[in-house]
Design a protein around this motif. Structure first.
Motif, PDB file in Angstrom:
ATOM      1  N   SER A  59     -17.719   6.797  -4.988  1.00 19.19           N
ATOM      2  CA  SER A  59     -17.447   5.629  -5.848  1.00 19.19           C
ATOM      3  C   SER A  59     -16.166   5.892  -6.641  1.00 19.19           C
ATOM      4  N   LYS A  60     -15.283   4.927  -6.654  1.00 16.09           N
ATOM      5  CA  LYS A  60     -14.004   5.093  -7.371  1.00 16.09           C
ATOM      6  C   LYS A  60     -14.227   5.105  -8.889  1.00 16.09           C
ATOM      7  N   PRO A  61     -13.431   5.865  -9.609  1.00 12.71           N
ATOM      8  CA  PRO A  61     -13.534   5.878 -11.079  1.00 12.71           C
ATOM      9  C   PRO A  61     -13.225   4.495 -11.666  1.00 12.71           C
ATOM     10  N   LYS A  62     -13.701   4.298 -12.882  1.00  9.44           N
ATOM     11  CA  LYS A  62     -13.502   3.002 -13.547  1.00  9.44           C
ATOM     12  C   LYS A  62     -12.020   2.691 -13.732  1.00  9.44           C
ATOM     13  N   HIS A  63     -11.260   3.709 -14.109  1.00  9.83           N
ATOM     14  CA  HIS A  63      -9.833   3.429 -14.366  1.00  9.83           C
ATOM     15  C   HIS A  63      -9.132   3.056 -13.069  1.00  9.83           C
ATOM     16  N   SER A  64      -9.616   3.597 -11.946  1.00 10.01           N
ATOM     17  CA  SER A  64      -9.021   3.245 -10.652  1.00 10.01           C
ATOM     18  C   SER A  64      -9.326   1.792 -10.311  1.00 10.01           C
ATOM     19  N   LYS A  65     -10.565   1.369 -10.596  1.00 10.26           N
ATOM     20  CA  LYS A  65     -10.913  -0.034 -10.351  1.00 10.26           C
ATOM     21  C   LYS A  65     -10.071  -0.974 -11.218  1.00 10.26           C
ATOM     22  N   LYS A  66      -9.839  -0.572 -12.465  1.00  8.60           N
ATOM     23  CA  LYS A  66      -9.021  -1.399 -13.348  1.00  8.60           C
ATOM     24  C   LYS A  66      -7.594  -1.500 -12.821  1.00  8.60           C
ATOM     25  N   GLU A  67      -7.100  -0.371 -12.302  1.00 11.04           N
ATOM     26  CA  GLU A  67      -5.748  -0.403 -11.772  1.00 11.04           C
ATOM     27  C   GLU A  67      -5.663  -1.290 -10.534  1.00 11.04           C
ATOM     28  N   GLU A  68      -6.722  -1.257  -9.693  1.00 10.13           N
ATOM     29  CA  GLU A  68      -6.711  -2.122  -8.522  1.00 10.13           C
ATOM     30  C   GLU A  68      -6.719  -3.592  -8.932  1.00 10.13           C
ATOM     31  N   LYS A  69      -7.538  -3.914  -9.927  1.00 10.95           N
ATOM     32  CA  LYS A  69      -7.558  -5.293 -10.410  1.00 10.95           C
ATOM     33  C   LYS A  69      -6.192  -5.685 -10.974  1.00 10.95           C
ATOM     34  N   ARG A  70      -5.580  -4.759 -11.705  1.00 10.97           N
ATOM     35  CA  ARG A  70      -4.267  -5.047 -12.272  1.00 10.97           C
ATOM     36  C   ARG A  70      -3.233  -5.232 -11.169  1.00 10.97           C
ATOM     37  N   ASP A  71      -3.343  -4.405 -10.129  1.00 10.90           N
ATOM     38  CA  ASP A  71      -2.425  -4.558  -8.997  1.00 10.90           C
ATOM     39  C   ASP A  71      -2.625  -5.903  -8.309  1.00 10.90           C
ATOM     40  N   ASP A  72      -3.912  -6.311  -8.204  1.00  8.64           N
ATOM     41  CA  ASP A  72      -4.176  -7.615  -7.598  1.00  8.64           C
ATOM     42  C   ASP A  72      -3.556  -8.748  -8.411  1.00  8.64           C
ATOM     43  N   ARG A  73      -3.668  -8.646  -9.730  1.00  6.88           N
ATOM     44  CA  ARG A  73      -3.077  -9.686 -10.579  1.00  6.88           C
ATOM     45  C   ARG A  73      -1.547  -9.696 -10.448  1.00  6.88           C
ATOM     46  N   LYS A  74      -0.990  -8.493 -10.350  1.00  2.00           N
ATOM     47  CA  LYS A  74       0.464  -8.420 -10.169  1.00  2.00           C
ATOM     48  C   LYS A  74       0.876  -9.080  -8.863  1.00  2.00           C
ATOM     49  N   ALA A  75       0.113  -8.824  -7.845  1.00  5.32           N
ATOM     50  CA  ALA A  75       0.440  -9.418  -6.544  1.00  5.32           C
ATOM     51  C   ALA A  75       0.375 -10.938  -6.611  1.00  5.32           C
TER      52      ALA A  75
END
Length: 344
Positions: A59-75
């Motif tokens: 399971s990915k760490p919480k901060h990694s999930k937040k970064e993925e969400k942030r990357d999605d928003r950036k995209a």
């Protein structure tokens, strides 16, 4: 104008250098952040492989999930606001913003516009505006000077008209005085002829008493108008590192039997054989009509007559000053002159 333009260009060049330096620092920070993300991704891959080897669910760490969400928003935002390729590092990218509370870096936003052509164009526009401001200021100044000179010319013309009118009035008054004196003389001669044999002693006594009613003047030349220095004559000051003539004290003595009407007085200063140009002042009203056998004294003062400046300056090494005074009437005719040398 050229110096101002060069100074402005130097300022713009300095600002450009500072902005380049700031952009270099931003790029370095972005590069560091990119490397940190790469290392973090490598660590995540290693953790994932180890978990698979142990047969555990990763399971990915919480901060990694937040970064993925942030990357999605950036995209998503990148798709909305930019159609540029993500692989083109030389063009503007939305991801180049250093996000802080949803706001991007202002320097990065204007970086694409900081080209040499734009800077030269901006410098030319600024130089043109500065030149236009100087031109407007010059035109306004010349207009003001023109209006002032026009006003002075009008005042001079008015003064010339008043002076001409005064000369006419003076001539008329003298003619009337002469006519009156002739009439009085005729009347006196007639009365004297009629009463010569009857009351000669009484007439003589009356004439004697009328002559002694005018108070005599102690100084002055009998039958003449005399101009002389009064008291010490002049006042000087050498506290400024050079000599200054501050005041000239003079007196006018009318020993004539008729009224004298002076209008102006001139003074000039001679230092070591070199004379200054004469300075002319209008006499006070009280001195413009001098009765017979009268005396009046006055002072030419630097504060009231010379607008707060000294009447004349001289070297502090000078030992003697020769001051010349000339009294003139309304027709500029010389009435009297006084010359005296003073120790300073």
């Amino acid at each position: 104008m050229k110096d101002d333009h060069e100074e402005r260009m130097a300022q713009l060049q300095e600002r450009l250098d500072d902005m380049k330096k700031n952009m270099d620092e931003v790029e370095e920070e972005l590069e560091v952040e990119r490397r940190v993300k790469e290392r973090e991704n490598i660590r995540e891959e290693i953790r994932k492989e180890k978990a698979e080897q142990r047969g555990e669910d990763y399971s990915k760490p919480k901060h990694s999930k937040k970064e993925e969400k942030r990357d999605d928003r950036k995209a998503e935002k990148k798709e909305l606001f930019s159609s540029r390729s993500d692989d083109d590092d030389n063009k503007f990218r939305y991801d180049d913003f250093k996000h802080k509370d949803g706001k991007g870096n202002f320097i990065d936003s204007i970086k694409p516009h900081l080209t040499l052509k734009n800077l030269i164009t901006a410098a030319i526009v600024i130089g043109f505006l500065i030149g236009l401001a100087f031109l407007i200021n010059y035109v306004v100044g010349m207009t003001s000077i023109y209006k002032t000179n026009e006003g002075n010319l009008t005042a001079i013309q008015q003064l010339g008209g008043d002076a001409g009118k005064q000369n006419i009035d003076t001539t008329t008054a003298k003619a009337e005085e002469t006519k009156t004196e002739d009439n009085k003389t005729t009347t006196i001669d007639t009365k004297t002829t009629e009463t010569k044999t009857e009351n000669k002693t009484s007439s003589t006594t009356t004439n004697t008493s009328s002559k002694t009613t005018i108070p005599p003047v102690a100084a002055g030349t009998p039958g003449q108008l005399t101009l002389d220095f009064d008291g010490v004559g002049i006042e000087t000051d050498e506290s400024k590192g050079y000599g200054r003539l501050l005041r000239i004290k003079y007196k006018i003595l009318n020993k004539k039997s008729d009224v004298v009407k002076p209008l102006t007085i001139e003074y000039s200063v001679t230092e070591e054989g070199i004379a200054t140009s004469p300075n002319k002042f209008t006499l006070p009203n009280i001195m413009q009509t001098l009765p017979a056998n009268s005396e009046v004294a006055w002072t030419i003062d630097y504060q009231s007559d010379n607008k707060g400046t000294s009447l004349s300056t001289y070297a502090d090494t000078a030992t003697k000053l020769k001051v010349t005074l000339v009294l003139r009437d309304s027709a500029k005719k010389e009435l009297a002159r006084a010359i005296k040398e003073f120790d300073v």
